[in-house]
Design a protein around this motif. Structure first.
Motif, PDB file in Angstrom:
ATOM      1  N   SER A   7       0.821  -1.264   0.178  1.00  0.00           N
ATOM      2  CA  SER A   7       0.064  -0.134   0.028  1.00  0.00           C
ATOM      3  C   SER A   7       0.857   1.352  -0.098  1.00  0.00           C
ATOM      4  O   SER A   7       2.096   1.237   0.256  1.00  0.00           O
ATOM      5  N   GLY A   8       0.128   2.407  -0.386  1.00  0.00           N
ATOM      6  CA  GLY A   8       0.967   3.531  -0.337  1.00  0.00           C
ATOM      7  C   GLY A   8       1.580   4.220  -1.609  1.00  0.00           C
ATOM      8  O   GLY A   8       2.038   5.354  -1.474  1.00  0.00           O
ATOM      9  N   GLY A   9       1.073   3.572  -2.774  1.00  0.00           N
ATOM     10  CA  GLY A   9       1.582   3.967  -4.113  1.00  0.00           C
ATOM     11  C   GLY A   9       0.875   5.451  -4.457  1.00  0.00           C
ATOM     12  O   GLY A   9      -0.185   5.579  -3.653  1.00  0.00           O
ATOM     13  N   GLY A  10       1.086   6.031  -5.535  1.00  0.00           N
ATOM     14  CA  GLY A  10       0.105   7.101  -5.991  1.00  0.00           C
ATOM     15  C   GLY A  10       0.928   7.832  -6.873  1.00  0.00           C
ATOM     16  O   GLY A  10       2.021   7.557  -7.272  1.00  0.00           O
ATOM     17  N   LEU A  11       0.233   9.042  -7.207  1.00  0.00           N
ATOM     18  CA  LEU A  11       1.033  10.085  -7.991  1.00  0.00           C
ATOM     19  C   LEU A  11       1.238  11.033  -6.891  1.00  0.00           C
ATOM     20  O   LEU A  11       0.988  11.712  -6.152  1.00  0.00           O
ATOM     21  N   VAL A  12       2.821  11.628  -7.503  1.00  0.00           N
ATOM     22  CA  VAL A  12       3.349  12.529  -6.526  1.00  0.00           C
ATOM     23  C   VAL A  12       4.248  13.490  -7.625  1.00  0.00           C
ATOM     24  O   VAL A  12       4.670  12.934  -8.577  1.00  0.00           O
ATOM     25  N   GLN A  13       4.488  14.742  -7.183  1.00  0.00           N
ATOM     26  CA  GLN A  13       5.294  15.924  -8.028  1.00  0.00           C
ATOM     27  C   GLN A  13       6.835  15.334  -7.752  1.00  0.00           C
ATOM     28  O   GLN A  13       7.094  15.049  -6.805  1.00  0.00           O
ATOM     29  N   PRO A  14       7.498  15.751  -8.664  1.00  0.00           N
ATOM     30  CA  PRO A  14       8.979  15.686  -8.690  1.00  0.00           C
ATOM     31  C   PRO A  14       9.532  16.459  -7.179  1.00  0.00           C
ATOM     32  O   PRO A  14       8.940  17.498  -6.973  1.00  0.00           O
ATOM     33  N   TRP A  36      12.285  -4.354  -1.377  1.00  0.00           N
ATOM     34  CA  TRP A  36      11.247  -3.808  -2.583  1.00  0.00           C
ATOM     35  C   TRP A  36      11.955  -3.330  -3.610  1.00  0.00           C
ATOM     36  O   TRP A  36      13.563  -3.684  -4.037  1.00  0.00           O
ATOM     37  N   TYR A  37      11.221  -4.023  -4.902  1.00  0.00           N
ATOM     38  CA  TYR A  37      11.848  -4.101  -6.173  1.00  0.00           C
ATOM     39  C   TYR A  37      10.965  -3.190  -7.044  1.00  0.00           C
ATOM     40  O   TYR A  37       9.778  -2.908  -6.620  1.00  0.00           O
ATOM     41  N   ARG A  38      11.414  -2.922  -8.093  1.00  0.00           N
ATOM     42  CA  ARG A  38      10.441  -1.845  -9.002  1.00  0.00           C
ATOM     43  C   ARG A  38      10.662  -2.237 -10.698  1.00  0.00           C
ATOM     44  O   ARG A  38      11.886  -2.760 -11.042  1.00  0.00           O
ATOM     45  N   GLN A  39       9.525  -1.838 -11.429  1.00  0.00           N
ATOM     46  CA  GLN A  39       9.518  -2.318 -12.883  1.00  0.00           C
ATOM     47  C   GLN A  39       8.983  -1.305 -13.363  1.00  0.00           C
ATOM     48  O   GLN A  39       7.946  -0.929 -13.367  1.00  0.00           O
ATOM     49  N   ALA A  40       9.791  -0.463 -14.442  1.00  0.00           N
ATOM     50  CA  ALA A  40       9.394   0.463 -15.139  1.00  0.00           C
ATOM     51  C   ALA A  40       8.873   0.067 -16.530  1.00  0.00           C
ATOM     52  O   ALA A  40       9.364  -1.468 -17.020  1.00  0.00           O
ATOM     53  N   PRO A  41       7.838   0.541 -16.965  1.00  0.00           N
ATOM     54  CA  PRO A  41       7.568   0.054 -18.457  1.00  0.00           C
ATOM     55  C   PRO A  41       8.705  -0.107 -19.507  1.00  0.00           C
ATOM     56  O   PRO A  41       9.526   0.642 -19.477  1.00  0.00           O
ATOM     57  N   TYR A  93       6.055  -0.935  -7.938  1.00  0.00           N
ATOM     58  CA  TYR A  93       6.828  -1.162  -6.887  1.00  0.00           C
ATOM     59  C   TYR A  93       6.598  -2.642  -6.191  1.00  0.00           C
ATOM     60  O   TYR A  93       5.273  -2.430  -5.719  1.00  0.00           O
ATOM     61  N   TYR A  94       7.459  -3.558  -6.120  1.00  0.00           N
ATOM     62  CA  TYR A  94       6.842  -4.893  -5.811  1.00  0.00           C
ATOM     63  C   TYR A  94       7.398  -5.334  -4.352  1.00  0.00           C
ATOM     64  O   TYR A  94       8.843  -5.273  -4.130  1.00  0.00           O
ATOM     65  N   CYS A  95       6.823  -5.763  -3.338  1.00  0.00           N
ATOM     66  CA  CYS A  95       7.455  -6.195  -2.101  1.00  0.00           C
ATOM     67  C   CYS A  95       7.922  -7.679  -2.277  1.00  0.00           C
ATOM     68  O   CYS A  95       7.242  -8.254  -2.875  1.00  0.00           O
ATOM     69  N   HIS A  96       8.835  -7.930  -1.537  1.00  0.00           N
ATOM     70  CA  HIS A  96       9.495  -9.296  -1.920  1.00  0.00           C
ATOM     71  C   HIS A  96       9.884  -9.909  -0.204  1.00  0.00           C
ATOM     72  O   HIS A  96      10.478  -8.985   0.458  1.00  0.00           O
ATOM     73  N   ASP A 107      10.398 -18.046  -1.556  1.00  0.00           N
ATOM     74  CA  ASP A 107      10.394 -16.514  -1.936  1.00  0.00           C
ATOM     75  C   ASP A 107       8.927 -16.185  -2.201  1.00  0.00           C
ATOM     76  O   ASP A 107       7.919 -16.642  -2.992  1.00  0.00           O
ATOM     77  N   TYR A 108       8.354 -14.889  -1.826  1.00  0.00           N
ATOM     78  CA  TYR A 108       7.026 -14.512  -2.061  1.00  0.00           C
ATOM     79  C   TYR A 108       6.905 -12.937  -2.598  1.00  0.00           C
ATOM     80  O   TYR A 108       8.030 -12.117  -2.176  1.00  0.00           O
ATOM     81  N   TRP A 109       6.133 -12.689  -3.171  1.00  0.00           N
ATOM     82  CA  TRP A 109       5.987 -11.564  -4.066  1.00  0.00           C
ATOM     83  C   TRP A 109       4.543 -10.853  -3.722  1.00  0.00           C
ATOM     84  O   TRP A 109       3.751 -11.454  -3.726  1.00  0.00           O
ATOM     85  N   GLY A 110       4.573  -9.287  -3.394  1.00  0.00           N
ATOM     86  CA  GLY A 110       3.349  -9.009  -3.630  1.00  0.00           C
ATOM     87  C   GLY A 110       2.776  -8.578  -4.900  1.00  0.00           C
ATOM     88  O   GLY A 110       3.496  -9.047  -5.936  1.00  0.00           O
ATOM     89  N   HIS A 111       1.539  -8.030  -4.964  1.00  0.00           N
ATOM     90  CA  HIS A 111       1.100  -7.869  -6.487  1.00  0.00           C
ATOM     91  C   HIS A 111       1.711  -6.361  -7.094  1.00  0.00           C
ATOM     92  O   HIS A 111       1.290  -6.361  -8.187  1.00  0.00           O
ATOM     93  N   GLY A 112       2.261  -5.626  -6.293  1.00  0.00           N
ATOM     94  CA  GLY A 112       2.650  -4.376  -6.862  1.00  0.00           C
ATOM     95  C   GLY A 112       1.762  -3.051  -6.542  1.00  0.00           C
ATOM     96  O   GLY A 112       0.653  -3.402  -6.419  1.00  0.00           O
ATOM     97  N   THR A 113       2.449  -1.969  -6.414  1.00  0.00           N
ATOM     98  CA  THR A 113       1.640  -0.846  -6.341  1.00  0.00           C
ATOM     99  C   THR A 113       2.368   0.273  -7.166  1.00  0.00           C
ATOM    100  O   THR A 113       3.575   0.420  -7.404  1.00  0.00           O
ATOM    101  N   GLN A 114       1.607   0.910  -7.859  1.00  0.00           N
ATOM    102  CA  GLN A 114       2.085   1.852  -8.756  1.00  0.00           C
ATOM    103  C   GLN A 114       2.673   3.295  -8.208  1.00  0.00           C
ATOM    104  O   GLN A 114       1.955   3.866  -7.313  1.00  0.00           O
ATOM    105  N   VAL A 115       3.627   3.727  -8.515  1.00  0.00           N
ATOM    106  CA  VAL A 115       4.332   4.957  -8.101  1.00  0.00           C
ATOM    107  C   VAL A 115       4.430   5.996  -9.413  1.00  0.00           C
ATOM    108  O   VAL A 115       5.296   5.390 -10.256  1.00  0.00           O
TER     109      VAL A 115
END
Length: 119
Positions: A7-14, A36-41, A93-96, A107-115
């Motif tokens: 939880s906690g993702g969202g839209l934020v300004q630079p 925490w891991y992340r994957q950009a498009p 962003y994915y939790c591991h 190993d377990y992964w979350g479903h991800g939250t968009q930042v």
């Protein structure tokens, strides 16, 4: 069954901040390293930060000095405080977690939250 819920993702300004949380649930859990891991498009998933059960941390060079990982072992929860966010931090962003349960380490992964960092 083990679940990781972010939880906690969202839209934020630079330049802004966000705090991500990830709680592990299930019975008979002993949780080792969390991270925490992340994957950009169009890119591969990459490590952001990890923390051992004892509190030793490791960060990707790109986030050192801006992000802080922490955990609460009593709540089976890991946090990622992200400050001075940049557009290039935009990703899912994915939790591991490494979890020992009934004598099996897995190993377990979350479903991800968009930042999204954008003006």
């Amino acid at each position: 069954q083990v679940q990781l819920v972010e939880s906690g993702g969202g839209l934020v300004q630079p330049g802004g901040s966000l705090r991500l949380s990830c709680a592990a649930s299930g019975s008979n859990l002993w949780i080792g390293t969390m991270g925490w891991y992340r994957q950009a498009p169009g890119k591969e998933r990459e490590l952001v930060a990890t923390i051992t059960r004892g509190g030793n941390t490791n960060y990707a060079d790109s986030v050192k000095g801006r992000f802080t990982i922490s955990r609460d072992n009593t709540k089976n929860t890991v946090y990622l405080q992200m400050n001075s966010l940049k557009p290039e931090d935009t990703a899912v962003y994915y939790c591991h977690a490494n979890v020992l349960r009934f004598g099996v380490l897995d190993d377990y992964w979350g479903h991800g939250t968009q930042v999204t960092v954008s003006s």
